[in-house]
Scaffold this active site. Structure first.
Site, PDB file in Angstrom:
ATOM      1  N   PHE A 217      -2.728 -12.173   7.614  1.00  9.12           N
ATOM      2  CA  PHE A 217      -2.785 -10.774   8.025  1.00  9.12           C
ATOM      3  C   PHE A 217      -4.219 -10.273   8.024  1.00  9.12           C
ATOM      4  O   PHE A 217      -4.980 -10.556   7.088  1.00  9.12           O
ATOM      5  CB  PHE A 217      -2.002  -9.885   7.049  1.00  9.12           C
ATOM      6  CG  PHE A 217      -0.549 -10.200   6.901  1.00  9.12           C
ATOM      7  CD1 PHE A 217       0.406  -9.532   7.658  1.00  9.12           C
ATOM      8  CD2 PHE A 217      -0.110 -11.136   5.970  1.00  9.12           C
ATOM      9  CE1 PHE A 217       1.760  -9.797   7.498  1.00  9.12           C
ATOM     10  CE2 PHE A 217       1.239 -11.411   5.801  1.00  9.12           C
ATOM     11  CZ  PHE A 217       2.175 -10.739   6.575  1.00  9.12           C
ATOM     12  N   ASP A 218      -4.572  -9.491   9.018  1.00  7.55           N
ATOM     13  CA  ASP A 218      -5.744  -8.630   8.928  1.00  7.55           C
ATOM     14  C   ASP A 218      -5.390  -7.485   7.976  1.00  7.55           C
ATOM     15  O   ASP A 218      -4.212  -7.260   7.666  1.00  7.55           O
ATOM     16  CB  ASP A 218      -6.102  -8.112  10.325  1.00  7.55           C
ATOM     17  CG  ASP A 218      -7.314  -7.189  10.319  1.00  7.55           C
ATOM     18  OD1 ASP A 218      -8.201  -7.372   9.466  1.00  7.55           O
ATOM     19  OD2 ASP A 218      -7.364  -6.290  11.175  1.00  7.55           O
ATOM     20  N   GLY A 219      -6.397  -6.734   7.537  1.00  4.61           N
ATOM     21  CA  GLY A 219      -6.143  -5.630   6.620  1.00  4.61           C
ATOM     22  C   GLY A 219      -5.950  -4.305   7.329  1.00  4.61           C
ATOM     23  O   GLY A 219      -4.830  -3.808   7.485  1.00  4.61           O
ATOM     24  N   PHE A 334      -1.847 -12.058  12.308  1.00  7.17           N
ATOM     25  CA  PHE A 334      -1.709 -10.713  12.861  1.00  7.17           C
ATOM     26  C   PHE A 334      -3.038  -9.967  12.789  1.00  7.17           C
ATOM     27  O   PHE A 334      -3.656  -9.890  11.718  1.00  7.17           O
ATOM     28  CB  PHE A 334      -0.667  -9.901  12.073  1.00  7.17           C
ATOM     29  CG  PHE A 334       0.725 -10.469  12.119  1.00  7.17           C
ATOM     30  CD1 PHE A 334       1.552 -10.251  13.207  1.00  7.17           C
ATOM     31  CD2 PHE A 334       1.219 -11.232  11.063  1.00  7.17           C
ATOM     32  CE1 PHE A 334       2.843 -10.756  13.248  1.00  7.17           C
ATOM     33  CE2 PHE A 334       2.506 -11.746  11.089  1.00  7.17           C
ATOM     34  CZ  PHE A 334       3.319 -11.509  12.185  1.00  7.17           C
ATOM     35  N   ASP A 336      -5.213  -6.348  14.695  1.00 11.57           N
ATOM     36  CA  ASP A 336      -5.105  -5.199  15.610  1.00 11.57           C
ATOM     37  C   ASP A 336      -6.159  -5.212  16.701  1.00 11.57           C
ATOM     38  O   ASP A 336      -6.121  -4.367  17.596  1.00 11.57           O
ATOM     39  CB  ASP A 336      -5.214  -3.885  14.820  1.00 11.57           C
ATOM     40  CG  ASP A 336      -6.607  -3.691  14.209  1.00 11.57           C
ATOM     41  OD1 ASP A 336      -7.231  -2.641  14.462  1.00 11.57           O
ATOM     42  OD2 ASP A 336      -7.071  -4.592  13.486  1.00 11.57           O
TER      43      ASP A 336
END
Length: 372
Positions: A217-219, A334, A336
């Site tokens: 995951f990105d943060g 993932f 954004d």
């Protein structure tokens, strides 16, 4: 990056006969054919077929047919010859299985975790439940079922909408994650509070583990809100660092995929409870452009306050994510921001775009991939 084309999303004509399954004599909802199948398997010495868990107990992963399988050839038929030829082509080729798509290794890893959970907790329904979602007409369902059986996947729940939006059905399934190639439908799902991401097919695919599900995951704007990213976009890096230092004891708000990390953590704890922390088939990663010393404390304090454990945290201070992801070899990553997704895909990582937050105003390519 390889773009994905638009899948058939128009309403398709045709009549489908309704199939009714009789209830068993004791009045429950299981059909007689289900009971007969169990009887036959038992007396033939075959292992019992797993039962899908109830949606309220399961971690439901909805996957579109366009990302589970590769359907580029069929797409060309639709675009060049129209709906009727497309349906005819699918029926004529319904015994030819589709090749695996970008979500295929992820789904196989989910099934591996389920097998381990069933061994440890035979009566538990806290399992991954995979729902196949497609805009296709029900006539195409036979080819999809044949493909699932060919690849030995355990997918019992289908949602074939004939061109209608699947979002309402996703809510009814209590979906924990929706993966699609249709960026518009992914945004629609996010707007309804459903964790969702757009998946892409890369020319280069890195081999991933068959025994451990790895999710990266990105943060900001993925696990967390885009609050800090808004500061960075509006005022620059120095103001961002200043804001994070001043607010390091203030929790970040949740992002769209926090809930998915929570359910992964819940399943991990079931393995820990059986003494399998070091042999857990689920491993999670935080891969963020944040700097550890300048802005990492707030992220880690937020995760700890939420009661969430990340197995590995990589603070890259703006360095490219692709090389790190190549070493991790996640089943899905993932982010954004499209340039991170593209950079990961170029190095063979299956990356998914979460179209959420302020960064979407700076993502000129976010609509370059549409499909189903």
């Amino acid at each position: 990056m390889v773009t994905m084309s638009l899948d058939p999303v128009q309403l398709m004509s045709g009549q489908v006969s309704e199939l009714k399954v009789a209830s068993s004599s004791n009045g429950n909802s299981r059909g007689l054919w289900e009971e007969k199948e169990e009887f036959d398997r038992e007396h033939l010495g075959l292992p019992a077929k797993p039962k899908p868990p109830k949606p309220e107990n399961a971690v439901t992963i909805a996957v579109s047919s366009r990302v589970l399988f590769r359907t580029e050839r069929e797409q060309k038929v639709f675009e060049q010859k129209g709906v009727e030829e497309y349906l005819r082509y699918q029926i004529e080729h319904e015994n030819e299985p589709f090749a695996p798509g970008p979500a295929f290794p992820f789904v196989k890893a989910l099934e591996t975790v389920n097998a381990r959970l069933r061994d440890l907790y035979p009566q538990s329904e806290e399992l991954f439940d995979i729902v196949l979602v497609t805009y296709n007409h029900a006539h195409v369902g036979i080819r999809l079922i044949n493909t699932i059986n060919h690849h030995n996947l355990f997918i019992e729940r289908f949602c074939m909408t004939g061109g209608s939006s699947p979002i309402g059905y996703l809510k009814a399934w209590q979906t924990n994650l929706y993966l699609s190639a249709d960026a518009d439908k992914v945004r629609e799902a996010l707007a309804e509070g459903i964790a969702a991401a757009t998946m892409f097919m890369s020319e280069k695919i890195t081999e991933v583990s068959e025994y451990q599900l790895r999710v990266a995951f990105d943060g900001d704007a993925v696990l967390f809100s885009d609050e800090s990213e808004r500061i960075f976009k509006a005022h620059g890096l120095d103001k961002f660092f200043e804001h994070e230092r001043e607010n390091e004891d203030t929790l970040l708000d949740h992002g769209p995929l926090k809930g998915f990390l929570e359910v992964l953590g819940k399943l991990q704890k079931k393995f820990y409870a059986k003494g399998q922390r070091l042999d857990c088939p689920i491993r999670t990663y935080l891969v963020t452009a944040r700097s550890a010393a300048s802005s990492g404390i707030r992220a880690l304090k937020t995760l700890r306050a939420w009661g969430l454990e990340i197995d590995e945290a990589l603070f890259l201070a703006g360095a490219p994510k692709g090389p790190m992801l190549e070493k991790i070899r996640p089943h899905i990553f993932f982010d954004d921001q499209m340039f991170h997704v593209e950079g990961a895909a170029e190095m063979g990582t299956i990356a998914a775009h979460v179209p959420y937050g302020i960064a979407q105003n700076h993502n000129p390519k976010q609509n370059a991939s549409v499909g189903k």
